[in-house]
Design a protein around this motif. Structure first.
Motif, PDB file in Angstrom:
ATOM      1  N   GLU A  66       0.810  -1.224   0.000  1.00 61.04           N
ATOM      2  CA  GLU A  66       0.000   0.000   0.000  1.00 61.04           C
ATOM      3  C   GLU A  66       0.838   1.266   0.000  1.00 61.04           C
ATOM      4  O   GLU A  66       0.505   2.235  -0.697  1.00 61.04           O
ATOM      5  CB  GLU A  66      -0.928   0.013   1.215  1.00 61.04           C
ATOM      6  CG  GLU A  66      -1.828   1.234   1.255  1.00 61.04           C
ATOM      7  CD  GLU A  66      -2.949   1.125   2.270  1.00 61.04           C
ATOM      8  OE1 GLU A  66      -3.376   2.171   2.791  1.00 61.04           O
ATOM      9  OE2 GLU A  66      -3.382  -0.011   2.548  1.00 61.04           O
ATOM     10  N   TYR A  67       1.943   1.264   0.736  1.00 54.92           N
ATOM     11  CA  TYR A  67       2.685   2.514   0.916  1.00 54.92           C
ATOM     12  C   TYR A  67       3.826   2.699  -0.083  1.00 54.92           C
ATOM     13  O   TYR A  67       4.059   3.818  -0.558  1.00 54.92           O
ATOM     14  CB  TYR A  67       3.227   2.606   2.347  1.00 54.92           C
ATOM     15  CG  TYR A  67       2.217   3.155   3.324  1.00 54.92           C
ATOM     16  CD1 TYR A  67       2.421   4.374   3.960  1.00 54.92           C
ATOM     17  CD2 TYR A  67       1.033   2.466   3.599  1.00 54.92           C
ATOM     18  CE1 TYR A  67       1.491   4.884   4.852  1.00 54.92           C
ATOM     19  CE2 TYR A  67       0.098   2.963   4.479  1.00 54.92           C
ATOM     20  CZ  TYR A  67       0.329   4.177   5.099  1.00 54.92           C
ATOM     21  OH  TYR A  67      -0.599   4.678   5.973  1.00 54.92           O
ATOM     22  N   ARG A  70       3.084   4.398  -3.447  1.00 55.60           N
ATOM     23  CA  ARG A  70       2.634   5.783  -3.525  1.00 55.60           C
ATOM     24  C   ARG A  70       3.682   6.658  -4.218  1.00 55.60           C
ATOM     25  O   ARG A  70       4.873   6.618  -3.874  1.00 55.60           O
ATOM     26  CB  ARG A  70       2.345   6.317  -2.123  1.00 55.60           C
ATOM     27  CG  ARG A  70       1.189   5.582  -1.441  1.00 55.60           C
ATOM     28  CD  ARG A  70       0.874   6.178  -0.091  1.00 55.60           C
ATOM     29  NE  ARG A  70      -0.274   5.512   0.516  1.00 55.60           N
ATOM     30  CZ  ARG A  70      -0.811   5.854   1.691  1.00 55.60           C
ATOM     31  NH1 ARG A  70      -0.294   6.882   2.372  1.00 55.60           N
ATOM     32  NH2 ARG A  70      -1.853   5.192   2.167  1.00 55.60           N
ATOM     33  N   TYR A  73       5.870   8.975  -1.936  1.00 53.68           N
ATOM     34  CA  TYR A  73       6.189   8.457  -0.603  1.00 53.68           C
ATOM     35  C   TYR A  73       7.613   8.813  -0.160  1.00 53.68           C
ATOM     36  O   TYR A  73       7.828   9.275   0.962  1.00 53.68           O
ATOM     37  CB  TYR A  73       5.998   6.940  -0.565  1.00 53.68           C
ATOM     38  CG  TYR A  73       6.100   6.363   0.822  1.00 53.68           C
ATOM     39  CD1 TYR A  73       5.167   6.694   1.800  1.00 53.68           C
ATOM     40  CD2 TYR A  73       7.133   5.500   1.170  1.00 53.68           C
ATOM     41  CE1 TYR A  73       5.251   6.174   3.085  1.00 53.68           C
ATOM     42  CE2 TYR A  73       7.229   4.974   2.452  1.00 53.68           C
ATOM     43  CZ  TYR A  73       6.285   5.321   3.399  1.00 53.68           C
ATOM     44  OH  TYR A  73       6.373   4.807   4.668  1.00 53.68           O
ATOM     45  N   GLY A  91       4.650   4.958   9.160  1.00 53.37           N
ATOM     46  CA  GLY A  91       3.736   4.519   8.119  1.00 53.37           C
ATOM     47  C   GLY A  91       3.045   3.221   8.486  1.00 53.37           C
ATOM     48  O   GLY A  91       1.844   3.039   8.218  1.00 53.37           O
ATOM     49  N   TYR A  95      -0.948   2.490   8.736  1.00 57.44           N
ATOM     50  CA  TYR A  95      -1.487   1.370   7.952  1.00 57.44           C
ATOM     51  C   TYR A  95      -2.308   0.442   8.840  1.00 57.44           C
ATOM     52  O   TYR A  95      -3.409   0.017   8.453  1.00 57.44           O
ATOM     53  CB  TYR A  95      -0.341   0.595   7.292  1.00 57.44           C
ATOM     54  CG  TYR A  95      -0.783  -0.724   6.716  1.00 57.44           C
ATOM     55  CD1 TYR A  95      -1.496  -0.783   5.512  1.00 57.44           C
ATOM     56  CD2 TYR A  95      -0.508  -1.914   7.377  1.00 57.44           C
ATOM     57  CE1 TYR A  95      -1.914  -1.987   4.988  1.00 57.44           C
ATOM     58  CE2 TYR A  95      -0.917  -3.131   6.856  1.00 57.44           C
ATOM     59  CZ  TYR A  95      -1.629  -3.165   5.664  1.00 57.44           C
ATOM     60  OH  TYR A  95      -2.044  -4.377   5.159  1.00 57.44           O
TER      61      TYR A  95
END
Length: 220
Positions: A66-67, A70, A73, A91, A95
């Motif tokens: 998910e991160y 990005r 990020y 993070g 999450y």
């Protein structure tokens, strides 16, 4: 990779260069992040009140998916001034909270876990130990690759036999067919490349220049 790029002298250069290098660069960056930081993030997750909801590997993998995808990020990390390991732990915190709300919190009567220990002021000894071990592994691999590229594989072997396996200089000399003086020169050559690699790994994490020597001492 050009020689000048092997051990980048400036903080965060390696990460941001790969972040901007398209899919291949981003894939290389993500693999590095997952290999180096996953063990400590698992330890961090198992110390939270969310640990009973998901397997540790699943939780950390879900966070990475998910991160790390990005677009901004790592640019946001650069602006934060944090060490990368702290940025990733923060993070992971967000999450876990968002995943709990999406998967568990929809159930009526579900009580959100206690967040009081989710974002500790500092790392505990177990987390720090995992980070140190991960950084040592990354530095050893980087130094091994550089020694291979420079034709110094035997020097790296001498360093590994001495510092990792704990063999005496006499035994290393017998194994490599070298005298004691030559063995020591080989060990020091390997050590010099390990320290250069350790410096690069720590710079990637965002260590300040003035703290580099202290952190390298931890790795050694």
């Amino acid at each position: 990779m050009p020689t000048s790029d092997v051990f980048a002298p400036t903080m965060r250069t390696w990460i941001l260069d790969r972040d901007e290098a398209g899919k291949s660069g981003r894939d290389e960056l993500n693999r590095y992040i997952m290999e180096v930081y996953a063990p400590a993030l698992k330890v961090y997750y198992l110390g939270t009140s969310y640990r009973s909801y998901w397997d540790a590997d699943d939780a950390v993998s879900g966070f990475f998916v998910e991160y790390l995808g990005r677009a901004e990020y790592f640019r946001e990390w650069q602006k934060s001034g944090m060490r990368l390991r702290r940025w990733l732990m923060n993070g992971m915190c967000w999450y876990l909270k968002s995943r709990w709300k999406a998967e568990i919190g929809r159930n009526k009567g579900a009580v959100m876990p206690d967040d009081s220990g989710l974002m500790p002021a500092g790392e505990d000894d177990t987390q720090r130990g995992e980070f140190v071990r991960a950084f040592v592994r990354a530095a050893r691999e980087l130094a091994r690759q550089e020694c291979d590229r420079r034709g110094l594989a035997r020097q790296w072997e001498a360093f590994t036999l001495y510092y990792v396996r704990g063999l005496s200089r006499r035994l290393i000399g017998e194994q490599l067919g070298e005298n004691d003086e030559r063995v020591w020169v080989m060990i020091l050559t390997g050590k010099r490349h390990f320290i250069k690699a350790a410096r690069e790994v720590l710079l990637r994490d965002g260590v300040r220049e003035e703290d580099i020597d202290l952190d390298i001492g931890d790795l050694l």
